[in-house]
Scaffold this motif. Structure first.
Motif, PDB file in Angstrom:
ATOM      1  N   GLN A   1       0.836  -1.195   0.000  1.00  0.00           N
ATOM      2  CA  GLN A   1       0.000   0.000   0.000  1.00  0.00           C
ATOM      3  C   GLN A   1       0.868   1.241   0.000  1.00  0.00           C
ATOM      4  OE1 GLN A   1      -2.753   0.352   3.252  1.00  0.00           O
ATOM      5  NE2 GLN A   1      -3.712   2.221   2.451  1.00  0.00           N
ATOM      6  N   LEU A   2       0.610   2.139  -0.952  1.00  0.00           N
ATOM      7  CA  LEU A   2       1.277   3.432  -1.045  1.00  0.00           C
ATOM      8  C   LEU A   2       0.192   4.507  -1.008  1.00  0.00           C
ATOM      9  CD1 LEU A   2       3.759   2.595  -3.953  1.00  0.00           C
ATOM     10  CD2 LEU A   2       4.254   2.561  -1.503  1.00  0.00           C
ATOM     11  N   GLY A   3      -0.199   4.922   0.183  1.00  0.00           N
ATOM     12  CA  GLY A   3      -1.301   5.867   0.295  1.00  0.00           C
ATOM     13  C   GLY A   3      -2.588   5.212  -0.178  1.00  0.00           C
ATOM     14  N   PRO A   4      -3.294   5.842  -1.125  1.00  0.00           N
ATOM     15  CA  PRO A   4      -4.528   5.240  -1.638  1.00  0.00           C
ATOM     16  C   PRO A   4      -4.277   4.154  -2.681  1.00  0.00           C
ATOM     17  CG  PRO A   4      -4.148   7.330  -2.715  1.00  0.00           C
ATOM     18  CD  PRO A   4      -3.066   7.192  -1.672  1.00  0.00           C
ATOM     19  N   ILE A   5      -3.021   3.916  -3.024  1.00  0.00           N
ATOM     20  CA  ILE A   5      -2.670   2.970  -4.084  1.00  0.00           C
ATOM     21  C   ILE A   5      -2.382   1.606  -3.478  1.00  0.00           C
ATOM     22  CG2 ILE A   5      -1.031   2.443  -5.928  1.00  0.00           C
ATOM     23  CD1 ILE A   5      -0.483   5.465  -6.118  1.00  0.00           C
ATOM     24  N   TYR A   6      -3.051   0.593  -3.986  1.00  0.00           N
ATOM     25  CA  TYR A   6      -2.750  -0.789  -3.638  1.00  0.00           C
ATOM     26  C   TYR A   6      -2.078  -1.433  -4.845  1.00  0.00           C
ATOM     27  CZ  TYR A   6      -5.584  -0.517   0.591  1.00  0.00           C
ATOM     28  OH  TYR A   6      -6.076  -0.177   1.830  1.00  0.00           O
ATOM     29  N   THR A   7      -0.844  -1.837  -4.671  1.00  0.00           N
ATOM     30  CA  THR A   7      -0.104  -2.451  -5.772  1.00  0.00           C
ATOM     31  C   THR A   7       0.593  -3.692  -5.225  1.00  0.00           C
ATOM     32  OG1 THR A   7       1.551  -2.023  -7.501  1.00  0.00           O
ATOM     33  CG2 THR A   7       1.951  -1.026  -5.351  1.00  0.00           C
ATOM     34  N   SER A   8       1.520  -4.248  -5.980  1.00  0.00           N
ATOM     35  CA  SER A   8       2.233  -5.455  -5.560  1.00  0.00           C
ATOM     36  C   SER A   8       3.731  -5.201  -5.605  1.00  0.00           C
ATOM     37  CB  SER A   8       1.878  -6.640  -6.465  1.00  0.00           C
ATOM     38  OG  SER A   8       2.376  -6.426  -7.777  1.00  0.00           O
ATOM     39  N   ASP A   9       4.469  -6.024  -4.864  1.00  0.00           N
ATOM     40  CA  ASP A   9       5.927  -5.882  -4.886  1.00  0.00           C
ATOM     41  C   ASP A   9       6.489  -6.178  -6.274  1.00  0.00           C
ATOM     42  OD1 ASP A   9       5.230  -8.542  -4.777  1.00  0.00           O
ATOM     43  OD2 ASP A   9       6.621  -9.087  -3.174  1.00  0.00           O
ATOM     44  N   ILE A  10       5.823  -7.086  -7.009  1.00  0.00           N
ATOM     45  CA  ILE A  10       6.273  -7.384  -8.370  1.00  0.00           C
ATOM     46  C   ILE A  10       6.144  -6.160  -9.258  1.00  0.00           C
ATOM     47  CG2 ILE A  10       5.750  -8.727 -10.450  1.00  0.00           C
ATOM     48  CD1 ILE A  10       5.023 -11.061  -8.688  1.00  0.00           C
ATOM     49  N   ALA A  11       5.044  -5.414  -9.113  1.00  0.00           N
ATOM     50  CA  ALA A  11       4.849  -4.209  -9.916  1.00  0.00           C
ATOM     51  C   ALA A  11       5.902  -3.161  -9.595  1.00  0.00           C
ATOM     52  CB  ALA A  11       3.449  -3.642  -9.696  1.00  0.00           C
ATOM     53  N   LEU A  12       6.265  -3.029  -8.324  1.00  0.00           N
ATOM     54  CA  LEU A  12       7.278  -2.055  -7.930  1.00  0.00           C
ATOM     55  C   LEU A  12       8.643  -2.417  -8.510  1.00  0.00           C
ATOM     56  CD1 LEU A  12       6.306  -1.470  -4.187  1.00  0.00           C
ATOM     57  CD2 LEU A  12       6.072   0.149  -6.071  1.00  0.00           C
TER      58      LEU A  12
END
Length: 429
Positions: A270-281
């Motif tokens: 989670q980056l603030g309102p953003i939910y992403t994945s470690d793979i995407a990062l």
């Protein structure tokens, strides 16, 4: 062996070494996957997560039976599928912490369900969500989420679009089989990582090497003989369309039509309102580093400068002593390796099937055309614009039309600036 061959060999070794180092640093500590291949399991549980008819991506779903447990996350269309090895009644749980802000389950305890596979090999599981994502999130938060997705998607497109741009710049060929090289990278990543159980770094390098070899063989066996026969570019483009169809259905015959889960969706971040994945990062970091490396290669190395010279005027480049065919061959290998890397990263994030590259092929050509034909930097800029338009437009139009929105923007920009954002009004030669 000539000095140029020695230099080429050294630079190729350095390039592969840097890529290996990059993957080792960014994927250090990546968990080993199971020896069994989940895609071969005979039973499946699937569903789609919707909220007021709007797809909800990146939601974690877990299925459990006895000592077996596995998890996936929903794709950009809200779809998910879990393959399981045996019959039984599975506990299927939705991780409510991965839902978008303000979205809840309609019923208390509704995040846990059951999938009965005792009498069938497939079970559908539905989860009922509550408040609308659009109502729960502010417009600025929604925009930030879409911009993040657009940046991620645009960078993936840029890596593959540069390959199209380099090949077009040096040969004038619009290669419609380029999408199949993206597919090949994703599928061979699955072969090495899930099928052969290799380390993620070895698997990625192996997939990139396979696609690079395919690009070399493609040029040596098909395009070079056609160039020697002085076949027109329109005829060669038609050949590429036929070749892409053949390659696509060969991939279908070899790998089947099912979707291959490569990375398992990764862990939610989670980056603030953003939910992403470690793979995407990790993928985003790799894309930025690779794009910077391509820029340095084209502007600072001898081969890169020769590539730009051939792109500007092959006849003049040949007159100055540049081996044009050798440069074209190098471009094919480099472009194919970049495209294979794009396939690897795309497959890790969004899974892979025999149509992976074909589904985004028009977007790749749109990015190259929008940025300016034959320019690597233009392809990057065009890909970022296309990625942003595709994702941000989904806030205002149905999700099914977001690719069409990108093509509309392409048409509008080309009416105003026919040569593209960074293209030249007139090319020499």
């Amino acid at each position: 062996m000539s000095q140029l061959n020695i230099r080429m060999g050294r630079k190729a070794g350095v390039f592969l070494g840097l890529v290996a180092m990059l993957f080792s640093l960014l994927f250090a500590g990546a968990p080993a996957h199971a020896a069994d291949d989940p895609s071969t399991y005979p039973y499946s549980i699937a569903g789609t997560i919707l909220n007021d008819d709007k797809e909800v991506p990146d939601v974690k779903i877990t299925a459990t039976l006895d000592d077996f447990t596995t998890s996936v996350v929903t794709n950009e269309w809200g779809e998910w599928e879990i393959r399981v090895p045996k019959q039984g009644i599975y506990k299927v749980e939705l991780d409510v912490t991965t839902l978008p802000a303000g979205v809840t389950m309609t019923d208390k305890g509704g995040e846990v369900s059951e999938a009965d596979l005792t009498q069938t090999d497939f079970a559908a599981v539905l989860f009922s969500l509550g408040k609308s994502t659009v109502q729960a999130q502010s417009f600025s938060d929604q925009l930030l989420v879409r911009v993040w997705s657009g940046l991620n998607f645009g960078l993936l497109l840029a890596i593959a679009a540069i390959g199209i741009s380099l090949i077009f710049g040096t040969t004038g060929l619009n290669n419609f089989a380029h999408g199949e090289m993206v597919t090949l990278g994703a599928l061979f990543m699955w072969v090495f990582y899930q099928g052969l159980g290799q380390n993620i770094i070895v698997s990625a390098l192996g997939a990139v090497a396979v696609v690079a070899a395919f690009g070399w063989a493609q040029d040596a066996g098909l395009w070079k003989p056609l160039r020697k026969r002085r076949m027109g570019l329109n005829q060669m483009m038609i050949v590429s369309i036929g070749f892409s169809i053949v390659a696509r259905y060969v991939l279908l015959l070899v790998f089947g039509g099912d979707t291959k889960d490569i990375g398992g969706g990764g862990n939610i971040v989670q980056l603030g309102p953003i939910y992403t994945s470690d793979i995407a990062l990790v993928s985003l970091v790799i894309c930025v580093i690779i794009l910077a490396g391509v820029a340095l290669f084209l502007t600072r190395t001898r081969i890169g400068k020769a590539t730009r010279a051939v792109s500007d005027n092959p006849s003049l480049a040949a007159a100055t002593g540049i081996d044009v065919e050798r440069i074209v061959r190098i471009v094919w290998i480099v472009a194919s390796a970049l495209t294979g890397l794009a396939g690897v990263l795309y497959g890790l994030q969004f899974q892979a099937n025999w149509l992976t590259g074909f589904d985004i092929l028009l977007l790749l050509f749109a990015a190259v055309t929008l940025g300016g034909l034959g320019t690597a930097l233009g392809a990057t800029v065009g890909a970022l614009i296309i990625g942003m338009v595709v994702e941000v437009s989904s806030m205002f139009i149905p999700n099914e039309l977001k690719y069409a929105a990108a093509l509309v923007v392409l048409i509008v920009i080309l009416i105003v600036r026919p040569q593209g954002v960074l293209g030249k009004k007139q090319r020499i030669g």
